[in-house]
Design an enzyme around this catalytic site. Structure first.
Site, PDB file in Angstrom:
ATOM      1  N   LYS A  32       0.806  -1.187   0.000  1.00  0.00           N
ATOM      2  CA  LYS A  32       0.000   0.000   0.000  1.00  0.00           C
ATOM      3  C   LYS A  32       0.858   1.263   0.000  1.00  0.00           C
ATOM      4  CE  LYS A  32      -1.807  -2.063   3.577  1.00  0.00           C
ATOM      5  NZ  LYS A  32      -2.495  -2.811   4.629  1.00  0.00           N
ATOM      6  N   GLY A  33       2.128   1.071   0.287  1.00  0.00           N
ATOM      7  CA  GLY A  33       3.026   2.210   0.519  1.00  0.00           C
ATOM      8  C   GLY A  33       3.114   3.225  -0.601  1.00  0.00           C
ATOM      9  N   GLU A  55       7.248   2.059  -6.492  1.00  0.00           N
ATOM     10  CA  GLU A  55       7.399   1.636  -5.099  1.00  0.00           C
ATOM     11  C   GLU A  55       7.655   2.850  -4.205  1.00  0.00           C
ATOM     12  OE1 GLU A  55       6.715  -0.173  -2.818  1.00  0.00           O
ATOM     13  OE2 GLU A  55       8.082  -1.865  -2.592  1.00  0.00           O
ATOM     14  N   ASP A 107      14.632  -0.671  -0.084  1.00  0.00           N
ATOM     15  CA  ASP A 107      15.421  -0.838   1.135  1.00  0.00           C
ATOM     16  C   ASP A 107      16.429  -1.971   0.928  1.00  0.00           C
ATOM     17  OD1 ASP A 107      16.068  -0.426   3.872  1.00  0.00           O
ATOM     18  OD2 ASP A 107      14.531  -1.801   4.546  1.00  0.00           O
ATOM     19  N   ILE A 144      11.400   5.953   8.050  1.00  0.00           N
ATOM     20  CA  ILE A 144      10.574   7.136   7.800  1.00  0.00           C
ATOM     21  C   ILE A 144       9.107   6.746   7.600  1.00  0.00           C
ATOM     22  CG2 ILE A 144      12.450   8.548   6.880  1.00  0.00           C
ATOM     23  CD1 ILE A 144      11.584   7.810   4.047  1.00  0.00           C
TER      24      ILE A 144
HETATM   25  P1  IMP Z   1      12.748  -4.211   0.992  1.00  0.00           P
HETATM   26  O1  IMP Z   1      12.185  -5.508   0.509  1.00  0.00           O
HETATM   27  O2  IMP Z   1      13.630  -4.406   2.161  1.00  0.00           O
HETATM   28  O3  IMP Z   1      13.401  -3.395  -0.091  1.00  0.00           O
HETATM   29  O4  IMP Z   1      11.543  -3.420   1.623  1.00  0.00           O
HETATM   30  C1  IMP Z   1      10.748  -2.581   0.937  1.00  0.00           C
HETATM   31  C2  IMP Z   1       9.529  -2.281   1.769  1.00  0.00           C
HETATM   32  O5  IMP Z   1       9.838  -2.126   3.159  1.00  0.00           O
HETATM   33  C3  IMP Z   1       8.941  -0.967   1.338  1.00  0.00           C
HETATM   34  O6  IMP Z   1       8.017  -1.138   0.313  1.00  0.00           O
HETATM   35  C4  IMP Z   1       8.299  -0.482   2.620  1.00  0.00           C
HETATM   36  O7  IMP Z   1       6.994  -1.013   2.726  1.00  0.00           O
HETATM   37  C5  IMP Z   1       9.142  -1.054   3.716  1.00  0.00           C
HETATM   38  N1  IMP Z   1      10.103  -0.049   4.219  1.00  0.00           N
HETATM   39  C6  IMP Z   1      11.435  -0.022   4.083  1.00  0.00           C
HETATM   40  N2  IMP Z   1      11.988   1.039   4.676  1.00  0.00           N
HETATM   41  C7  IMP Z   1      10.958   1.739   5.207  1.00  0.00           C
HETATM   42  C8  IMP Z   1      10.863   2.970   5.956  1.00  0.00           C
HETATM   43  O8  IMP Z   1      11.841   3.662   6.254  1.00  0.00           O
HETATM   44  N3  IMP Z   1       9.617   3.337   6.324  1.00  0.00           N
HETATM   45  C9  IMP Z   1       8.495   2.629   6.022  1.00  0.00           C
HETATM   46  N4  IMP Z   1       8.531   1.488   5.321  1.00  0.00           N
HETATM   47  C10 IMP Z   1       9.753   1.044   4.919  1.00  0.00           C
END
Ligand code: IMP
Ligand code: MG
Length: 183
Positions: A42-43, A98, A102, A153
């Protein structure tokens, strides 16, 4: 300002500027094309809604949702698609939208999944924020609004425990808020 927020990092005006920059870049690269935007729920909803209305291109879109079981504020490599697209993207130019890149676990999985299952002509990644120092998978953003340090954040779609997505700005939470949820 919300009582749980310690500091605002990006105001609504700052966010509009980031979205405008990304929109300009995409418009230039996709001139004459009609890309399919795939926002990840949903982000990315706020970012996507602002971006798609700014973008001077004919585009279509469909939503996708994925979960990644991890501990606390970090995702894991075990990604599961919980909502797939229903429009046909075979041979199309796809842009995944997206909120934040992260570790890269989620987008690495989704990009491969879409490529293997639907055979689009191309797939690019557009993220509002990027945390390159946290990357665990070999994946890069083709379009990114800004790089952020290794901190959590919230706001403008981004959540902590499903809260704060509705804030019109991006901020950092007060440390006490994290502690509260651990008790
Ligand atoms: P990844 O699979 O680790 O790249 O995670 C991506 C997802 O983690 C993003 O779509 C967010 O939903 C969540 N995420 C990563 N960092 C943050 C942050 O600083 N705040 C809020 N959600 C985050
Ligand atoms: Mg999230």
């Amino acid at each position: 300002m919300h009582q749980d927020i310690e500091k605002i990092l990006y105001s609504s005006e700052d966010l509009s500027k980031l979205v405008a920059c990304i929109s300009d870049e995409i418009a230039e690269d996709y001139k004459g094309k009609s890309p399919v935007l795939i926002p990840i729920l949903k982000g990315s909803v706020m970012f996507f809604a602002d971006l798609v209305r700014k973008l001077p291109l004919d585009c279509t879109f469909d939503f996708m949702s994925a979960t990644s079981y991890g501990s606390g504020t970090e995702s894991s490599g075990n990604v599961m698609i919980t909502k797939d697209i229903t429009i046909d993207i075979k041979g199309k130019d796809v842009i995944i939208v997206e909120d934040i890149l992260d570790t890269g676990n989620t987008l690495f999985y989704i990009k491969n999944y879409l490529n293997d299952k639907y055979e689009p002509a191309s797939i690019r990644i557009c993220t509002l924020f990027d945390k390159p120092s946290r990357r665990k998978k070999d994946i890069k953003a083709d379009y990114s609004g800004d790089e952020v340090d290794d901190m959590f954040i919230v706001g403008y779609g981004l959540d902590f425990d499903e809260n704060y997505r509705d804030l019109p700005y991006i901020g950092v939470l007060k440390p006490a808020v994290y502690k509260k949820t651990k008790e």
